[in-house]
Design an enzyme around this catalytic site. Structure first.
Site, PDB file in Angstrom:
ATOM      1  N   MET A   1      88.938  76.677  53.432  1.00  0.00           N
ATOM      2  CA  MET A   1      87.575  77.211  53.279  1.00  0.00           C
ATOM      3  C   MET A   1      87.531  78.470  54.129  1.00  0.00           C
ATOM      4  O   MET A   1      86.902  78.504  55.204  1.00  0.00           O
ATOM      5  CB  MET A   1      86.551  76.164  53.734  1.00  0.00           C
ATOM      6  CG  MET A   1      86.456  74.985  52.765  1.00  0.00           C
ATOM      7  SD  MET A   1      85.723  73.503  53.489  1.00  0.00           S
ATOM      8  CE  MET A   1      87.178  72.772  54.226  1.00  0.00           C
TER       9      MET A   1
ATOM     10  N   HIS B   1      93.011  72.139  52.614  1.00  0.00           N
ATOM     11  CA  HIS B   1      91.826  72.628  51.901  1.00  0.00           C
ATOM     12  C   HIS B   1      91.314  73.852  52.647  1.00  0.00           C
ATOM     13  O   HIS B   1      90.699  73.727  53.700  1.00  0.00           O
ATOM     14  CB  HIS B   1      90.788  71.493  51.866  1.00  0.00           C
ATOM     15  CG  HIS B   1      89.467  71.884  51.280  1.00  0.00           C
ATOM     16  ND1 HIS B   1      88.342  71.080  51.357  1.00  0.00           N
ATOM     17  CD2 HIS B   1      89.066  72.994  50.611  1.00  0.00           C
ATOM     18  CE1 HIS B   1      87.329  71.671  50.769  1.00  0.00           C
ATOM     19  NE2 HIS B   1      87.726  72.844  50.313  1.00  0.00           N
TER      20      HIS B   1
ATOM     21  N   MET C   1      88.315  75.650  58.189  1.00  0.00           N
ATOM     22  CA  MET C   1      87.040  76.384  58.085  1.00  0.00           C
ATOM     23  C   MET C   1      87.059  77.556  59.046  1.00  0.00           C
ATOM     24  O   MET C   1      87.562  77.450  60.167  1.00  0.00           O
ATOM     25  CB  MET C   1      85.877  75.460  58.422  1.00  0.00           C
ATOM     26  CG  MET C   1      85.851  74.188  57.596  1.00  0.00           C
ATOM     27  SD  MET C   1      84.403  73.197  57.969  1.00  0.00           S
ATOM     28  CE  MET C   1      84.732  71.748  56.965  1.00  0.00           C
TER      29      MET C   1
ATOM     30  N   ASP D   1      91.130  70.067  56.590  1.00  0.00           N
ATOM     31  CA  ASP D   1      90.040  71.004  56.287  1.00  0.00           C
ATOM     32  C   ASP D   1      90.076  72.215  57.206  1.00  0.00           C
ATOM     33  O   ASP D   1      89.901  72.093  58.422  1.00  0.00           O
ATOM     34  CB  ASP D   1      88.691  70.291  56.448  1.00  0.00           C
ATOM     35  CG  ASP D   1      88.387  69.355  55.293  1.00  0.00           C
ATOM     36  OD1 ASP D   1      88.516  69.798  54.138  1.00  0.00           O
ATOM     37  OD2 ASP D   1      88.018  68.194  55.549  1.00  0.00           O
TER      38      ASP D   1
ATOM     39  N   MET E   1      84.089  69.548  44.746  1.00  0.00           N
ATOM     40  CA  MET E   1      83.284  69.282  45.944  1.00  0.00           C
ATOM     41  C   MET E   1      82.020  68.536  45.542  1.00  0.00           C
ATOM     42  O   MET E   1      81.274  68.991  44.666  1.00  0.00           O
ATOM     43  CB  MET E   1      82.879  70.589  46.632  1.00  0.00           C
ATOM     44  CG  MET E   1      84.011  71.402  47.235  1.00  0.00           C
ATOM     45  SD  MET E   1      85.002  70.527  48.454  1.00  0.00           S
ATOM     46  CE  MET E   1      83.770  70.158  49.718  1.00  0.00           C
TER      47      MET E   1
ATOM     48  N   ASP F   1      85.776  65.440  46.893  1.00  0.00           N
ATOM     49  CA  ASP F   1      85.667  65.624  48.348  1.00  0.00           C
ATOM     50  C   ASP F   1      84.204  65.745  48.751  1.00  0.00           C
ATOM     51  O   ASP F   1      83.512  66.665  48.313  1.00  0.00           O
ATOM     52  CB  ASP F   1      86.438  66.905  48.724  1.00  0.00           C
ATOM     53  CG  ASP F   1      86.497  67.171  50.217  1.00  0.00           C
ATOM     54  OD1 ASP F   1      86.002  66.351  50.998  1.00  0.00           O
ATOM     55  OD2 ASP F   1      87.060  68.229  50.590  1.00  0.00           O
TER      56      ASP F   1
ATOM     57  N   HIS G   1      94.227  64.886  54.447  1.00  0.00           N
ATOM     58  CA  HIS G   1      93.411  66.025  53.991  1.00  0.00           C
ATOM     59  C   HIS G   1      93.045  66.866  55.208  1.00  0.00           C
ATOM     60  O   HIS G   1      92.480  66.353  56.177  1.00  0.00           O
ATOM     61  CB  HIS G   1      92.168  65.504  53.269  1.00  0.00           C
ATOM     62  CG  HIS G   1      91.326  66.578  52.655  1.00  0.00           C
ATOM     63  ND1 HIS G   1      91.642  67.198  51.467  1.00  0.00           N
ATOM     64  CD2 HIS G   1      90.172  67.152  53.075  1.00  0.00           C
ATOM     65  CE1 HIS G   1      90.720  68.097  51.173  1.00  0.00           C
ATOM     66  NE2 HIS G   1      89.813  68.104  52.144  1.00  0.00           N
TER      67      HIS G   1
ATOM     68  N   SER H   1      90.158  62.732  55.461  1.00  0.00           N
ATOM     69  CA  SER H   1      89.961  64.059  56.062  1.00  0.00           C
ATOM     70  C   SER H   1      89.940  63.928  57.575  1.00  0.00           C
ATOM     71  O   SER H   1      89.078  63.251  58.138  1.00  0.00           O
ATOM     72  CB  SER H   1      88.637  64.660  55.592  1.00  0.00           C
ATOM     73  OG  SER H   1      88.289  65.726  56.463  1.00  0.00           O
TER      74      SER H   1
HETATM   75  C1  DX5 Z   1      83.680  69.403  53.718  1.00  0.00           C
HETATM   76  C2  DX5 Z   1      85.123  68.969  53.776  1.00  0.00           C
HETATM   77  C3  DX5 Z   1      85.332  67.513  53.500  1.00  0.00           C
HETATM   78  C4  DX5 Z   1      84.657  66.613  54.486  1.00  0.00           C
HETATM   79  C5  DX5 Z   1      84.570  65.226  53.961  1.00  0.00           C
HETATM   80  O1  DX5 Z   1      83.615  70.795  53.740  1.00  0.00           O
HETATM   81  O2  DX5 Z   1      85.871  69.671  52.809  1.00  0.00           O
HETATM   82  O3  DX5 Z   1      86.713  67.214  53.409  1.00  0.00           O
HETATM   83  O4  DX5 Z   1      85.311  66.577  55.700  1.00  0.00           O
HETATM   84  O5  DX5 Z   1      83.912  64.447  54.910  1.00  0.00           O
HETATM   85  P1  DX5 Z   1      82.996  63.230  54.478  1.00  0.00           P
HETATM   86  O6  DX5 Z   1      83.882  62.253  53.778  1.00  0.00           O
HETATM   87  O7  DX5 Z   1      82.468  62.736  55.766  1.00  0.00           O
HETATM   88  O8  DX5 Z   1      81.933  63.776  53.556  1.00  0.00           O
HETATM   89 ZN    ZN Z   2      87.958  69.056  52.302  1.00  0.00          ZN
END
Ligand code: DX5
Ligand code: ZN
Length: 221
Positions: free
Chosen positions: A67, A65, A36, A34, A136, A174, A32, A7
Site C-alpha cells: 500500500m 501487500h 503502508m 502489509d 479489499m 482482505d 500476509h 496479517s
Molecule cells: C488493511 C490490511 C489488512 C488488515 C487486515 O489495510 O491490508 O491486511 O491488516 O486486518 P483485519 O483482519 O484485522 O481486518
Molecule cells: Zn493486507
C-alpha cells in the site's frame, strides 16, 4: 484448496519473529505482510528490512501487500528481501502493466489489489499476467475494521473472470475476515483469506484457524 494468510499487522511487533513462528505452527499457510507508507494510505508499517528478518524463519510464502506510492522503486527491495508474492493497487502505479512485468522479472508472483470502490475493469487487459487477485473488504490502512458485505458481488465477479481466464489465479479477500463470515466469503468464490485481528487478537491462534477451516470445510462439502 483454501488458504489462510494471517496479517502480521495485528501481531505483537516487539516479538515479531516469535509471532510468525507461532502462527505458522498454529496452521497458517501464508504470512500476509502489509506495507503502508503514510502516503497512499494514512498509516506507516514495515518495509523490506523486516521482510528480510522474518524470511529465514519459514519456507511458507510471504504475501507482500504493497500500500505504497510509487510502487516500482520498492519492488526489487522486496524481491531481494524474500517476498514470494507482491501485490499492488492499480491506482498507486502510473503504469500498471509495467509494474506487473517488473514484479515478474524480479522473480515474484504478481497480485493486483482492488479497493472497495475500485472496479475490476483493468483485469480486461492484464488478468493473463496475474497469479493473485486481492479484493479489499475494508478501506486499506488499518487492521480491525468491519467487513464490508458490499464487496461480495465483486468477489463473485472476480471468480467468474478467473474461471473465464482458464488460469490458476488465487482469489484473496482482505479486511474484517472472521470465523463467522469466512464461510459466506468462500461461497462467493474466495479461496485465500487474510485475517489479522481475528487471529492475532485471540489468545489461541490454532483454535481460530481450526474454526476457520471448519467453516471452510462446510462450504466445500
Ligand atoms: C488493511 C490490511 C489488512 C488488515 C487486515 O489495510 O491490508 O491486511 O491488516 O486486518 P483485519 O483482519 O484485522 O481486518
Ligand atoms: Zn493486507
Amino acid at each position: 484448496m483454501h488458504l489462510i494468510a494471517p496479517s502480521i499487522l495485528s501481531a505483537d511487533f516487539a516479538r515479531l519473529g516469535e509471532e510468525v513462528t507461532r502462527v505458522l505452527a498454529a496452521g497458517a499457510d501464508w504470512i500476509h505482510f502489509d506495507v503502508m507508507d503514510n502516503h497512499y494510505v494514512p498509516n506507516l508499517t514495515v518495509g523490506p528490512l523486516v521482510c528480510q528478518a522474518i524470511r529465514p524463519l519459514t519456507t511458507a510464502p510471504i504475501d507482500v501487500h504493497l500500500m505504497v506510492q510509487p510502487v516500482d522503486r520498492i519492488v526489487p527491495d522486496f524481491a531481494r528481501a524474500g517476498a514470494s508474492l507482491i501485490s499492488f493497487h492499480p491506482e498507486a502505479s502510473l503504469h500498471v502493466d509495467r509494474t506487473i512485468d517488473l514484479i515478474r522479472a524480479e522473480g515474484c508472483q504478481v497480485g493486483l489489489v482492488f479497493n472497495p470502490a475500485t472496479p475490476l475493469d483493468v483485469l480486461d487487459y492484464v488478468i493473463h499476467k496475474l497469479d493473485l487477485i486481492l479484493i479489499m473488504s475494508v478501506n486499506p490502512g488499518f487492521g480491525g475494521q468491519a467487513f464490508n458485505p458490499a464487496v461480495l458481488p465483486k468477489v463473485r465477479a472476480a471468480r467468474a473472470r478467473i474461471a473465464a481466464s482458464g488460469r490458476a489465479i488465487r482469489l484473496e479477500v482482505d479486511g474484517g475476515v472472521k470465523v463467522d463470515n469466512i464461510g459466506e466469503i468462500a461461497r462467493a468464490g474466495a479461496d485465500t483469506f487474510v485475517a489479522g485481528s481475528a487471529i492475532f487478537g485471540a489468545p489461541d491462534y490454532a483454535q481460530v484457524i481450526a474454526a476457520m477451516r471448519g467453516e471452510l470445510a462446510r462450504v466445500a462439502a
